[in-house]
Design an enzyme around this catalytic site. Structure first.
Site, PDB file in Angstrom:
ATOM      1  N   SER A 188     -10.041  -1.011   7.109  1.00 26.32           N
ATOM      2  CA  SER A 188      -9.379  -0.825   5.818  1.00 26.32           C
ATOM      3  C   SER A 188      -8.606  -2.029   5.305  1.00 26.32           C
ATOM      4  O   SER A 188      -8.122  -1.993   4.178  1.00 26.32           O
ATOM      5  CB  SER A 188      -8.449   0.395   5.874  1.00 26.32           C
ATOM      6  OG  SER A 188      -9.210   1.574   5.757  1.00 26.32           O
ATOM      7  N   SER A 193      -9.514   1.575   3.173  1.00 25.00           N
ATOM      8  CA  SER A 193      -8.699   2.321   2.235  1.00 25.00           C
ATOM      9  C   SER A 193      -7.692   1.435   1.498  1.00 25.00           C
ATOM     10  O   SER A 193      -7.077   1.889   0.538  1.00 25.00           O
ATOM     11  CB  SER A 193      -7.953   3.432   2.996  1.00 25.00           C
ATOM     12  OG  SER A 193      -7.051   2.870   3.959  1.00 25.00           O
ATOM     13  N   LYS A 233       0.843  -1.195   0.000  1.00 25.78           N
ATOM     14  CA  LYS A 233       0.000   0.000   0.000  1.00 25.78           C
ATOM     15  C   LYS A 233       0.878   1.245   0.000  1.00 25.78           C
ATOM     16  O   LYS A 233       1.948   1.271   0.636  1.00 25.78           O
ATOM     17  CB  LYS A 233      -0.898  -0.043   1.240  1.00 25.78           C
ATOM     18  CG  LYS A 233      -1.958   1.036   1.326  1.00 25.78           C
ATOM     19  CD  LYS A 233      -2.840   0.774   2.542  1.00 25.78           C
ATOM     20  CE  LYS A 233      -3.898   1.838   2.744  1.00 25.78           C
ATOM     21  NZ  LYS A 233      -4.763   1.546   3.917  1.00 25.78           N
TER      22      LYS A 233
END
Length: 563
Positions: free
Chosen positions: A234, A210, A125
């Protein structure tokens, strides 16, 4: 550098599955020949098809000479080049990935294999620092060209384990801790750098957030495994909507060093992949304890818990509040259908020898406001601490980030604003403000007692809740939460299920999850159904804001907060 802007995104909004396949014949350079159908069955070489293969499968192929890490990396890079214009899973790829893979192949030929991740391509990420030729920006244009002081500790551990950092995965910008989601839930996975992450199973569905790109990348076979981060929902949420496995570990099991923070009191990185086996292997490499975890005996190898029969004799709680989807569900029309899939999974667990007991971990609304208040205090202080470590940037405070977004409004404030940033700026005083201490203490203690009391009252080993529901209890308590695929709905959308427990009970969750996964066998590749829904500009830069929310959650369900 793949820095997409909103103008480019407008072009991608018109893509449909039919048009996407059609472009293959017209532009072989952009897409692999044969369109999506051939991508679903394409091999790296004539001898080995890498799609859907687990880490042990890939290691066996590399050990036998059927496959090299270099070939595998090239195969994933070709899929990224082909599918990323549709999915926006990856912000950028590592320009050194092929040469790193070649180096690891050379080590293997010399008889040096570092472990189960040797030569395995991993997506990180884009809030996890890499001190290389890639950016670390949390999806924001504000941090482009800034330099981190070093790899994040977990990046370092992955490199030492022999993993190939394949690239940076897209995310909800600033891990969705920036503004109110005007066009909920379709822009939960949007960032200014990466665009809007599109769900690979149903192009009209949410990618949640996210860690949208990490989930999407694993689901669409753009990598072997991925690393996401979670403050609340997330990792577990994107995993549920993308039909993969995701584990939010116990707070303190995986280092936060070098990860762009929301709040150290809840943030954790965690593994995301297509199987519980891959999650267990990746967790072992990520493990880097701190805080409360220091001093506790930890497993050297989580793969040892991948045992059939793990559910025999287990006592599993059914968290009753969350099986009423109107209580704390996603609010997305049709998601209430996922409850039946969780009920079926519980029946399967019972058939495998588990005892199912109704339980109640308490009312999350008793502490969600305190959770959010504490996060506002923590973010304002901790983002400044992080920015202070960067070079090649003058941005040092949250106020600087707010000013940057205002100055670059047309690029940054496209689908939602920065109301959370602006609110957090009004909460100085971490860590000594009595209001902060009271909020954090109440939220953490209430969440922990909810889970621990339920486990103790009914002598439970783990607790289950349906798709996109109770991320908050485990997140605020700092306890582990495993998201598992439990089926595909008739409309092609995945259904996930959460399984959580208390401090450092990852081994039990991995064992239970593996036993259930092997029995259910619901993993399937995405089919890219439907057409991408065009999301209008929110009009925040011209003062003509559009009506909010494409889907309206029930009034009392605060599911617009996903971070």
């Amino acid at each position: 550098m793949n820095q997409q802007n909103p103008n480019r995104l407008e072009l991608n909004h018109t893509i449909t599955r039919r048009k996407f396949i059609g472009t293959t014949a017209a532009s072989g350079a952009a897409l692999l020949g044969g369109g999506l159908t051939s991508l679903l069955s394409q091999s790296v070489s004539a001898d080995f098809d890498f799609l859907e293969k687990s880490i042990p499968d890939l290691q066996a192929a590399m050990a036998s000479g059927q496959l090299s890490s270099k070939e595998l990396v090239k195969g994933y890079l070709r899929r990224i080049a082909s599918l990323n214009p549709l999915l926006h899973s990856v912000i950028e790829t590592n320009p050194n990935a092929v040469s790193i893979a070649q180096h690891l192949d050379n080590e293997r030929r010399r008889g040096m294999v570092r472990g189960p991740l040797h030569g395995i391509p991993v997506l990180l990420k884009d809030n996890i620092a890499t001190d290389d030729n890639m950016e670390t920006t949390a999806g924001s244009l504000a941090l482009v060209h800034s330099r981190v002081p070093a790899d994040a500790l977990i990046t370092q551990r992955l490199r030492e384990a022999g993993a190939v950092i394949l690239g940076k995965a897209n995310l909800g910008e600033w891990a969705n801790f920036r503004g109110n989601l005007i066009f909920y839930p379709l822009t939960v996975g949007w960032s200014a750098r990466g665009g809007d992450t599109i769900n690979a199973y149903d192009l009209t569905y949410t990618s949640w957030g996210s860690s949208s790109g990490s989930a999407n990348g694993a689901a669409a076979n753009l990598c072997s495994v991925a690393v996401g981060t979670e403050t609340d929902g997330s990792i577990t949420g994107p995993s549920a909507v993308e039909n993969i496995v995701g584990l939010k570990p116990t707070l303190g099991l995986v280092s936060q060093d070098g990860i762009i923070p929301i709040a150290h009191e809840q943030d954790t990185a965690g593994p995301m992949g297509r199987s519980v086996t891959d999650i267990a292997i990746l967790l072992g490499a990520l493990q880097s304890p701190f805080g409360e975890v220091i001093g506790h005996q930890l497993p050297d190898d989580y793969a040892q818990f991948l045992q059939r029969g793990s559910l025999e004799g287990a006592r599993i709680g059914r968290d009753v509040r969350f099986f009423d989807y109107s209580y704390y569900g996603s609010g997305i029309p049709g998601d209430e259908e996922t409850v039946a899939f969780a009920e079926n999974a519980l029946a399967v667990m019972e058939s495998l020898g588990a005892t199912i007991v109704d339980t109640d971990t308490g009312d999350v609304f008793a502490y969600t406001d305190d959770e959010f208040t504490a996060l506002l205090y923590e973010f304002r202080a901790q983002i400044a601490e992080y920015l202070a470590t960067l070079t090649h940037t003058n941005l040092r405070t949250l106020a600087d980030l707010i000013a940057f977004n205002n100055a670059h409004c047309e690029q940054e404030l496209v689908f939602y604003g920065q109301e959370v940033f602006e609110l957090s700026e009004q909460f100085p005083g971490y860590p000594d403000d009595p209001n902060y201490i009271a909020a954090r203490t109440h939220a953490r203690d209430t969440a922990r007692s909810g889970i621990d009391d339920a486990l103790a009252a009914d002598n439970l080993d783990a607790i289950v809740a349906p798709h996109l529901t109770n991320s908050t209890g485990p997140a605020v308590s700092g306890y582990p939460n495993l998201s598992l695929p439990v089926g595909i709905r008739d409309n092609g959308r995945p259904a996930g299920m959460l399984m959580y427990s208390t401090f450092l009970h990852e081994p039990q969750l991995i064992g239970f999850g593996f036993d259930l996964e092997q029995e259910l066998n619901v993993r399937s590749q995405p089919q890219f159904l439907g057409s991408v829904i065009p999301v209008p500009n929110a009009g925040l830069c011209d003062g003509q804001a559009r009506p909010p929310q494409l889907f309206t959650p029930r009034a009392h369900v605060q599911r617009g907060r996903i971070f």
